[in-house]
Design a protein around this motif. Sequence first.
Motif, PDB file in Angstrom:
ATOM      1  N   UNK A 101       0.833  -1.201   0.000  1.00 16.46           N
ATOM      2  CA  UNK A 101       0.000   0.000   0.000  1.00 16.46           C
ATOM      3  C   UNK A 101       0.871   1.256   0.000  1.00 16.46           C
ATOM      4  N   UNK A 102       1.913   1.250   0.822  1.00 16.77           N
ATOM      5  CA  UNK A 102       2.834   2.391   0.878  1.00 16.77           C
ATOM      6  C   UNK A 102       3.493   2.594  -0.482  1.00 16.77           C
ATOM      7  N   UNK A 103       3.914   1.507  -1.103  1.00 17.21           N
ATOM      8  CA  UNK A 103       4.529   1.573  -2.429  1.00 17.21           C
ATOM      9  C   UNK A 103       3.561   2.163  -3.452  1.00 17.21           C
ATOM     10  N   UNK A 104       2.334   1.706  -3.405  1.00 17.54           N
ATOM     11  CA  UNK A 104       1.314   2.178  -4.338  1.00 17.54           C
ATOM     12  C   UNK A 104       1.071   3.684  -4.156  1.00 17.54           C
ATOM     13  N   UNK A 105       1.028   4.145  -2.922  1.00 15.57           N
ATOM     14  CA  UNK A 105       0.825   5.573  -2.653  1.00 15.57           C
ATOM     15  C   UNK A 105       2.024   6.396  -3.126  1.00 15.57           C
ATOM     16  N   UNK A 106       3.223   5.835  -2.967  1.00  7.16           N
ATOM     17  CA  UNK A 106       4.436   6.523  -3.433  1.00  7.16           C
ATOM     18  C   UNK A 106       4.452   6.586  -4.954  1.00  7.16           C
ATOM     19  N   UNK A 107       4.148   5.475  -5.604  1.00  3.93           N
ATOM     20  CA  UNK A 107       4.123   5.434  -7.068  1.00  3.93           C
ATOM     21  C   UNK A 107       3.076   6.388  -7.639  1.00  3.93           C
ATOM     22  N   UNK A 108       1.952   6.532  -6.936  1.00  4.54           N
ATOM     23  CA  UNK A 108       0.897   7.439  -7.362  1.00  4.54           C
ATOM     24  C   UNK A 108       1.176   8.891  -6.980  1.00  4.54           C
ATOM     25  N   UNK A 109       2.353   9.109  -6.372  1.00 10.85           N
ATOM     26  CA  UNK A 109       2.801  10.449  -5.968  1.00 10.85           C
ATOM     27  C   UNK A 109       1.883  11.096  -4.929  1.00 10.85           C
ATOM     28  N   UNK A 110       1.222  10.269  -4.113  1.00  5.09           N
ATOM     29  CA  UNK A 110       0.407  10.772  -3.006  1.00  5.09           C
ATOM     30  C   UNK A 110       1.266  11.031  -1.775  1.00  5.09           C
ATOM     31  N   UNK A 111       2.392  10.302  -1.690  1.00  7.67           N
ATOM     32  CA  UNK A 111       3.358  10.533  -0.619  1.00  7.67           C
ATOM     33  C   UNK A 111       4.748  10.559  -1.247  1.00  7.67           C
ATOM     34  N   UNK A 112       5.681  11.209  -0.558  1.00 12.82           N
ATOM     35  CA  UNK A 112       7.046  11.317  -1.074  1.00 12.82           C
ATOM     36  C   UNK A 112       7.836  10.038  -0.773  1.00 12.82           C
ATOM     37  N   UNK A 113       8.991   9.946  -1.389  1.00  7.86           N
ATOM     38  CA  UNK A 113       9.888   8.817  -1.152  1.00  7.86           C
ATOM     39  C   UNK A 113      10.303   8.787   0.321  1.00  7.86           C
TER      40      UNK A 113
END
Length: 153
Positions: A101-113
């Motif tokens: 889920x964290x990866x998906x949010x990062x890939x979708x640019x909803x959260x930063x690296x």
Amino acid sequence: MRNISDIIEQYLKHILHESPEGAIEIQRSELAEKFQCVPSQINYVIGTRFTLEKGYLVESKRGGGGYIRLQKIELPSLGTLQIHILQSIGSHIDQTSAEGLIYQLKEGKHISHKEAGVLSAAVSRDVLAIKLPLRDEIRAKLLKAMLISLLSK
């Protein structure tokens, strides 16, 4: 230097991003030939880096005319993202699903690296050194609270 799995992953993500349909069909043997590797290397990359938890739908047909179909699943808009998170996490979540889920949010640019790194560290089984099922319940509560706070910017 990047390894072959990283190179294959980046190649697949690139052609997937360029696809007007948002999906691609590839042949395992052709891809293995292109990268001069064994077909099981392609299976490994797809099986570990293109999972549902990471936002990908994979369909595979084996045999002579076989193919692998990859499709990126887009997260809902930010307005409905919080509801999606609450429903996805539920009352408990294991580490693999949380990281997906964290990866998906990062890939979708909803959260930063950087935010993704902090979230992953906070919900790690090394940090939550508690026996199951309590560990998965605490991980769910922590992850929900942190994500709702981050996405309420």
